[in-house]
Design a protein around this motif. Structure first.
Motif, short mmCIF file in Angstrom:
data_model
loop_
_atom_site.label_atom_id
_atom_site.label_comp_id
_atom_site.label_asym_id
_atom_site.label_seq_id
_atom_site.Cartn_x
_atom_site.Cartn_y
_atom_site.Cartn_z
N GLY A 1 0.81 -1.21 0.00
CA GLY A 1 0.00 0.00 0.00
C GLY A 1 0.85 1.26 0.00
O GLY A 1 1.76 1.41 0.81
N PHE A 2 0.55 2.17 -0.91
CA PHE A 2 1.18 3.50 -0.88
C PHE A 2 0.61 4.30 0.29
O PHE A 2 1.31 5.09 0.92
N VAL A 3 -0.67 4.07 0.57
CA VAL A 3 -1.37 4.73 1.67
C VAL A 3 -2.15 3.69 2.45
O VAL A 3 -2.79 2.81 1.87
N ILE A 4 -2.09 3.77 3.78
CA ILE A 4 -2.99 3.01 4.65
C ILE A 4 -3.97 4.01 5.25
O ILE A 4 -3.56 4.97 5.93
N HIS A 5 -5.25 3.81 4.99
CA HIS A 5 -6.28 4.75 5.46
C HIS A 5 -7.07 4.10 6.59
O HIS A 5 -7.72 3.08 6.40
N TYR A 6 -7.00 4.71 7.76
CA TYR A 6 -7.69 4.18 8.94
C TYR A 6 -9.06 4.83 9.11
O TYR A 6 -9.40 5.34 10.18
N ASP A 7 -9.85 4.82 8.03
CA ASP A 7 -11.20 5.36 8.15
C ASP A 7 -12.04 4.39 8.95
O ASP A 7 -12.02 3.18 8.73
N GLY A 8 -12.78 4.91 9.89
CA GLY A 8 -13.52 4.08 10.83
C GLY A 8 -13.16 4.48 12.25
O GLY A 8 -12.33 5.36 12.48
N PHE A 9 -13.77 3.82 13.23
CA PHE A 9 -13.56 4.24 14.62
C PHE A 9 -12.36 3.58 15.27
O PHE A 9 -11.90 4.03 16.33
N LYS A 10 -11.82 2.51 14.66
CA LYS A 10 -10.70 1.80 15.27
C LYS A 10 -9.36 2.41 14.83
O LYS A 10 -8.57 1.80 14.13
N LYS A 11 -9.15 3.66 15.24
CA LYS A 11 -7.93 4.36 14.85
C LYS A 11 -6.72 3.71 15.53
O LYS A 11 -6.81 3.21 16.66
N PRO A 12 -5.57 3.74 14.89
CA PRO A 12 -4.40 3.04 15.44
C PRO A 12 -3.83 3.68 16.69
O PRO A 12 -3.03 3.05 17.39
N TRP A 13 -4.21 4.89 17.00
CA TRP A 13 -3.73 5.55 18.22
C TRP A 13 -4.71 5.36 19.38
O TRP A 13 -4.50 5.91 20.47
N THR A 14 -5.76 4.57 19.16
CA THR A 14 -6.72 4.32 20.23
C THR A 14 -6.56 2.90 20.76
O THR A 14 -5.88 2.06 20.16
N LEU A 15 -7.23 2.60 21.85
CA LEU A 15 -7.14 1.29 22.47
C LEU A 15 -7.82 0.21 21.64
O LEU A 15 -7.51 -0.98 21.79
N VAL A 16 -8.74 0.59 20.77
CA VAL A 16 -9.48 -0.41 20.00
C VAL A 16 -8.89 -0.62 18.62
O VAL A 16 -9.41 -1.41 17.83
N GLY A 17 -7.79 0.07 18.29
CA GLY A 17 -7.16 -0.14 17.00
C GLY A 17 -6.66 -1.57 16.84
O GLY A 17 -6.14 -2.16 17.78
N ASP A 18 -6.81 -2.13 15.64
CA ASP A 18 -6.35 -3.50 15.40
C ASP A 18 -4.82 -3.52 15.51
O ASP A 18 -4.14 -2.73 14.85
N PRO A 19 -4.26 -4.41 16.33
CA PRO A 19 -2.81 -4.39 16.57
C PRO A 19 -1.98 -4.67 15.32
O PRO A 19 -0.85 -4.17 15.20
#
Length: 682
Positions: A387-405
């Motif tokens: 991926g040239f870009v990874i887009h974290y659209d949605g509520f599971k942002k990577p800086w939150t506790l619920v982000g997919d590891p």
């Protein structure tokens, strides 16, 4: 509240509670930098790369901009223009990124707004009709606004972000004074990780065909009701398959609302009106099958063609039609993205179509899908690595506790200052992927409950703590545990007639009880690609089910061994299957209702009444290496008789959904199997 407090005390023996919210960086009013002049800066078309972001979020912006700087070959050529109504947030970003070589410019939204007005432009959010479809401050639309032309959104689809001025402002970018000299601009969200050189995206303009003025992300994930999970459709999704324009892959007849209470449907004149308006405004017949779905997350605008084709005028015509005909409520995704779809009709391209080798792929959806869903679709983390870009659209942002590891790995490495070329090997390394999914659970508990003791309500209360993962707390889990995780097949078989193709079936004992022995028996065929008729029903589950064949015989030779292993996997939060808990989990819990294990009402301790030919829940829990705490919820027989008498008299039975204020609990400590246990009486 006494029982709940007591249970919390019990659960956190050996596990430290963390109740404080995540700390946020904040500045006092005196620390906010003030602009010394109201003079509008001008972006120069001098070989620089210009990027525009509308944002007020600190965490996302830092990751987006830091990754842009790290992976650009000439970061000093990159100018990022941030339009915001939160100067404090941007001040924090500037301080955190002061070492980066890209140029960051902050533009105040009020200043931009005034600039448009001074140029004779009245933006949508200044119209008298703006905000007329909204009922209240909870983003609900006014039912009285709905008519035969309206696309009625789903119950989940209501957010004021769709009507925020920043959502409209992107349609005025070509006419902002700051960008008047530019022939193109990259417009992107603030929840991205850029894994390539921005120059490559900038140079893609030369490959645009006449009339195509937007290059967008066309990679789509759609929710599959049959799977109860997201399905990867790539760039195959059209206006006819997306729900953004009301169709959702249905026929026009089936998409129509049948009742006033229906949602995720359209009025009787919706499609006819859409075709009429499309011919008036776009000048061409509306054919949804010819238009691909796309996303604004990472886009290139050809500003010269935009101005020549008067796209902003077309957008405003669609907006006026929306307010006249009541097409899309303003707090819906249909309004926020559907009207842009209609405005850019026939004027879009995908990144894959205009980028030279290596192809630019924008990986969308990694803030709402999960790693098990990626595997379920037959995909691997190579999709992240390419991926040239990874887009974290949605509520599971990577800086939150619920982000997919797993999906958060690019963000975490970026924040550590690691370039894409230095972490890409990790994305392809199975050992790394397995390690990042590991959850360190400090303790676990099992609630064994009689009916009508408030067990489900208690589970939902406990789940509010970020350290606790609950089987049965979430309302609609896709890749976590349902409330019936421990229900046996004999009481749960009806759900399998709906199709075992559902991803979260793996998270149920009933599914494992029924299918693991069959797979063990047929492993030489089913686990080597030779599928019988029975295996076809569970084909997508076979990677998981065949993993049981690698376990020791003691864990698979009979139902008792399989149940013990299933229980261990659940309570240890073993993330090598579809069932997940957040990375922050310290305590794992589950509920077992006593009628699942054979308890007869009012006959005493349920451990004496387990069903024949069923694994013993009590023996299983006591034999685990990491013994869980057990909480036993029971009804008092006298109060139960009184409740039934009252229910009979007033024709109203007290059920699980009885409001909490109508329930009366007291707690009595008991001892079961040598661990603390409680009886909750009604």
């Amino acid at each position: 509240m006494a029982p709940i407090l007591a249970i919390f005390s019990l659960l956190f023996l050996g596990a430290s509670a963390r109740w404080s919210e995540r700390e946020h960086f904040s500045l006092s009013a005196g620390q906010i930098r003030k602009n010394a002049t109201l003079e509008m800066p001008i972006a120069q078309n001098d070989g620089s790369i210009h990027v525009c972001i509308f944002s007020d979020r600190v965490d996302g912006l830092i990751g987006t901009l830091k990754s842009t700087a790290l992976n650009a070959k000439e970061p000093e050529k990159v100018h990022v223009w941030i339009v915001t109504d939160n100067s404090t947030a941007i001040e924090v970003v500037l301080r955190r990124l002061y070492k980066e070589k890209i140029h960051i410019h902050s533009l105040d939204l009020n200043l931009i707004n005034q600039d448009l007005i001074d140029r004779g432009i009245k933006p949508v959010w200044k119209w008298d009709t703006y905000n007329t479809s909204v009922l209240d401050d909870k983003a609900n639309f006014d039912p009285a606004w709905v008519n035969e032309n309206t696309g009625v959104p789903g119950k989940w689809d209501h957010s004021t972000m769709h009507m925020h001025p920043l959502n409209h402002l992107r349609f005025y970018i070509p006419y902002m004074t700051v960008f008047k000299k530019l022939d193109r601009i990259i417009f992107m969200d603030d929840d991205l990780i850029i894994q390539g050189d921005m120059q490559r995206a900038w140079d893609s303009k030369k490959n645009l065909k006449p009339g195509k003025l937007l290059v967008g992300a066309c990679e789509v994930w759609n929710y599959n009701d049959e799977w109860t999970a997201f399905e990867y459709v790539g760039s195959k999704s059209t206006f006819n398959s997306t729900c953004v324009l009301g169709v959702c892959g249905r026929t026009e007849e089936n998409a129509q609302c049948k009742d006033l209470a229906d949602t995720k449907c359209v009025g009787s004149n919706f499609f006819a009106n859409l075709r009429k308006r499309a011919l008036e405004i776009n000048g061409v017949p509306y054919d949804p099958n010819t238009q691909g779905e796309w996303n604004f997350g990472f886009t290139l605008f050809d500003l010269d063609q935009w101005r020549d084709l008067k796209l902003t005028d077309k957008y405003e015509k669609w907006m006026k039609a929306n307010y006249e005909d009541h097409i899309f409520p303003e707090t819906s995704l249909q309004y926020g993205l559907g009207i842009p779809f209609l405005s850019f009709y026939d004027h879009t391209s995908c990144w894959e179509d205009v980028s030279s080798h290596p192809t630019i792929h924008v990986r969308d959806g990694y803030g709402y899908i999960s790693y098990p869903e990626l595997n379920w679709n037959g995909l691997s983390t190579d999709i992240l690595a390419t991926g040239f870009v990874i887009h974290y659209d949605g509520f599971k942002k990577p800086w939150t506790l619920v982000g997919d590891p797993v999906f958060s790995l690019p963000f975490k490495r970026t924040m550590e200052g690691v370039k894409f070329n230095d972490y890409v090997k990790e994305l392809r390394d199975p050992k790394t992927i397995k390690q990042v999914q590991k959850v360190d659970v400090e303790t676990s508990f099992v609630i064994i409950a009689e009916s009508h003791t408030g067990a489900n309500r208690l589970m939902k209360i406990l789940e509010q703590n970020k350290d606790i993962c609950i089987a049965g707390g979430s309302e609609a889990p896709r890749v976590t545990f349902d409330a019936d995780a421990f229900q046996p097949y004999s009481q749960n078989s009806g759900k399998f007639s709906e199709g075992p193709g559902r991803l979260n079936m793996q998270c149920k004992w009933a599914f494992n009880e029924h299918w693991v022995p069959k797979v063990i028996e047929n492993k030489h065929n089913w686990c080597h690609g030779r599928f019988g008729h029975g295996a076809m029903r569970i084909k997508k589950h076979l990677d998981y089910l065949c993993s049981w064949t690698d376990k020791s015989p003691a864990k698979t030779e009979n139902k008792t061994g399989i149940f013990k292993e299933f229980t261990r996997m659940l309570l240890d939060v073993e993330n090598n299957w579809a069932c997940r808990c957040p990375a922050s989990t310290k305590v794992m819990g589950a509920v077992v209702f006593d009628d699942w294990i054979g308890h007869r009402p009012n006959s005493g301790d349920s451990k004496n009444f387990e069903r024949p030919n069923q694994p013993s829940i009590w023996e299983t829990l006591s034999s685990l290496e990491k013994k869980p705490k057990i909480i036993h919820l029971k009804r008092d027989i006298v109060d139960e008789i009184l409740s039934k008498n009252l229910g009979s008299k007033y024709k109203k039975w007290i059920r699980e959904e009885t409001p909490e204020d109508d329930r009366h609990f007291h707690i009595d400590e008991m001892r079961v199997m040598g661990v603390a246990s409680y009886r909750m009486e009604k």
